[in-house]
Design an enzyme around this catalytic site. Structure first.
Site, PDB file in Angstrom:
ATOM      1  N   ASP A  68      20.932 -97.459  -8.995  1.00 24.48           N
ATOM      2  CA  ASP A  68      19.869 -96.452  -8.957  1.00 24.48           C
ATOM      3  C   ASP A  68      18.666 -96.894  -9.800  1.00 24.48           C
ATOM      4  OD1 ASP A  68      22.668 -95.548  -8.982  1.00 24.48           O
ATOM      5  OD2 ASP A  68      21.884 -93.580  -8.479  1.00 24.48           O
ATOM      6  N   ASN A 105      16.525 -92.311  -6.720  1.00 23.98           N
ATOM      7  CA  ASN A 105      15.817 -91.747  -7.882  1.00 23.98           C
ATOM      8  C   ASN A 105      14.450 -92.392  -8.116  1.00 23.98           C
ATOM      9  OD1 ASN A 105      19.021 -92.131  -9.033  1.00 23.98           O
ATOM     10  ND2 ASN A 105      18.173 -90.069  -8.934  1.00 23.98           N
ATOM     11  N   ASN A 161      22.875 -88.777  -3.178  1.00 26.33           N
ATOM     12  CA  ASN A 161      22.741 -87.328  -3.014  1.00 26.33           C
ATOM     13  C   ASN A 161      21.293 -86.837  -3.103  1.00 26.33           C
ATOM     14  OD1 ASN A 161      23.445 -88.240  -5.756  1.00 26.33           O
ATOM     15  ND2 ASN A 161      23.005 -86.143  -6.347  1.00 26.33           N
ATOM     16  N   HIS A 162      20.409 -87.617  -3.738  1.00 21.34           N
ATOM     17  CA  HIS A 162      18.992 -87.212  -3.803  1.00 21.34           C
ATOM     18  C   HIS A 162      18.182 -87.729  -2.611  1.00 21.34           C
ATOM     19  CE1 HIS A 162      19.171 -85.281  -7.701  1.00 21.34           C
ATOM     20  NE2 HIS A 162      19.869 -86.305  -8.179  1.00 21.34           N
ATOM     21  N   HIS A 188      24.908 -93.671 -13.076  1.00 20.62           N
ATOM     22  CA  HIS A 188      23.818 -94.256 -13.888  1.00 20.62           C
ATOM     23  C   HIS A 188      24.332 -94.961 -15.137  1.00 20.62           C
ATOM     24  CE1 HIS A 188      20.494 -91.443 -12.040  1.00 20.62           C
ATOM     25  NE2 HIS A 188      21.304 -91.971 -11.137  1.00 20.62           N
TER      26      HIS A 188
HETATM   27 FE   LIG Z   1      21.172 -91.701  -9.054  1.00 24.41          FE
HETATM   28 FE   LIG Z   2      23.215 -89.715  -7.224  1.00 21.10          FE
END
Ligand SMILES: [Fe+2]
Ligand SMILES: [Fe+2]
Length: 312
Positions: free
Chosen positions: A36, A68, A97-98, A214
């Site tokens: 990410d 992200n 998920n984002h 993360h």
């Molecule tokens: Fe993330």
């Molecule tokens: Fe995530």
């Protein structure tokens, strides 16, 4: 396992070739996977280091997880263009998920197949197709699998294991037939889920990274069958933070009375974290893998190398 630690870019890039496999006799394809990438600080470090890293390590193709990229939440067209520009060198962006925090994602997806959404998203037409990319310098293509885990997620996803039960035989035939290399980004909270998926893809995927927490784990390995995996590669972003967000915005969420302050991406203590796979052109599986980290404040590179375990 061997470890290379270097202060500064010059020392690292000079020492790097000695840590890599020779091209001959079977041909080596190098795939770099970054976790990410968080907001502006994450993008900045990718832009400053990836071009040189790609060039000096002779990396054929590079993926990042981009959920992200835009202030911690989703991706915009401008950012997609910036990262995938040849001057930056990101070839493929997987998500998590984002994925739809910014609605522009739908237009990006329509215009380019270089953004890969999790294939087990519910109710999104065509998302289940595993994209295949040309690899510069290789006869094989790269199939990129991106899956959401289901443990402790806010939204519901299709079962990643059911998805792989169908996809695995098709992917296996492509690897064994000399057509493709398979890599997987499992975007999940639980280490157990990521490890179970890695073992299910053992001998088919050349490499698998976990993303989403993360936080890098230190369990990199190459299995006896040639699948490299790392339960979480960690974010490329600011580590003086709570998973990328400032302490001022994050800490009040944990104490009573709980305060939901606005979340902003931290700018402090930025690291680049990735997993570099050295894959045999002949078998489509991994011979050696390297967990790469660069800590900007210390100007320190660390490269931890693992090679395939002996067949049992
Ligand atoms: Fe993330
Ligand atoms: Fe995530």
């Amino acid at each position: 396992m061997s470890i290379l630690v270097c202060k500064g870019n010059d020392a690292f890039f000079e020492a790097l070739p000695s840590a890599l496999l020779p091209q001959e006799p079977e041909g080596i394809i190098r795939v770099l996977m970054l976790g990410d990438v968080i907001g502006r600080p994450g993008r900045k470090i990718v832009k400053s280091l990836l071009p040189q890293l790609k060039h000096r390590a002779k990396i054929n193709i590079a993926t990042v997880n981009g959920e992200n990229l835009a202030g911690g939440f989703g991706i915009t067209q401008k950012i997609f263009n910036e990262l995938t520009a040849p001057a930056t060198g990101v070839d493929i962006i997987s998500m998590g998920n984002h994925w739809c925090d910014k609605p522009e994602v739908h237009a990006i997806r329509k215009a380019s197949n270089r953004i890969v959404l999790p294939q087990n998203l519910k109710n999104l037409e065509g998302v289940e197709l595993i994209p295949e990319f040309e690899i510069p310098g290789s006869r094989r293509t790269l199939c990129v699998v991106n899956l959401m885990g289901i443990f402790a997620m806010k939204h519901e996803y299709n079962d990643p294991f059911a998805f792989l039960e169908k996809a695995r035989p098709v992917l296996e035939a492509k690897v064994q037939g000399g057509q493709s290399i398979v890599v997987v980004d499992v975007h999940a909270e639980a280490s157990s889920e990521k490890q179970a998926i890695a073992w299910f893809m053992d001998g088919v995927a050349a490499g698998l990274i976990g993303t989403h927490t993360h936080t890098p784990t230190s369990d990199e390995r190459v299995t006896r069958k040639g699948t490299a995996f790392l339960t979480d590669v960690g974010m490329t972003g600011p580590y003086e933070s709570v998973i990328g967000m400032t302490l001022d915005g994050s800490m009040p969420r944990y104490f009573t009375p709980k305060q939901k302050k606005p979340q902003e991406v931290s700018e402090k203590d930025v690291w680049l974290c990735g997993f570099l796979l050295e894959i045999s052109e002949k078998s489509g599986l991994t011979r050696a893998a390297h967990r790469i980290q660069y800590r900007e404040d210390a100007e320190e590179w660390t490269l931890r190398t693992v090679t395939a375990q002996r067949p049992s």
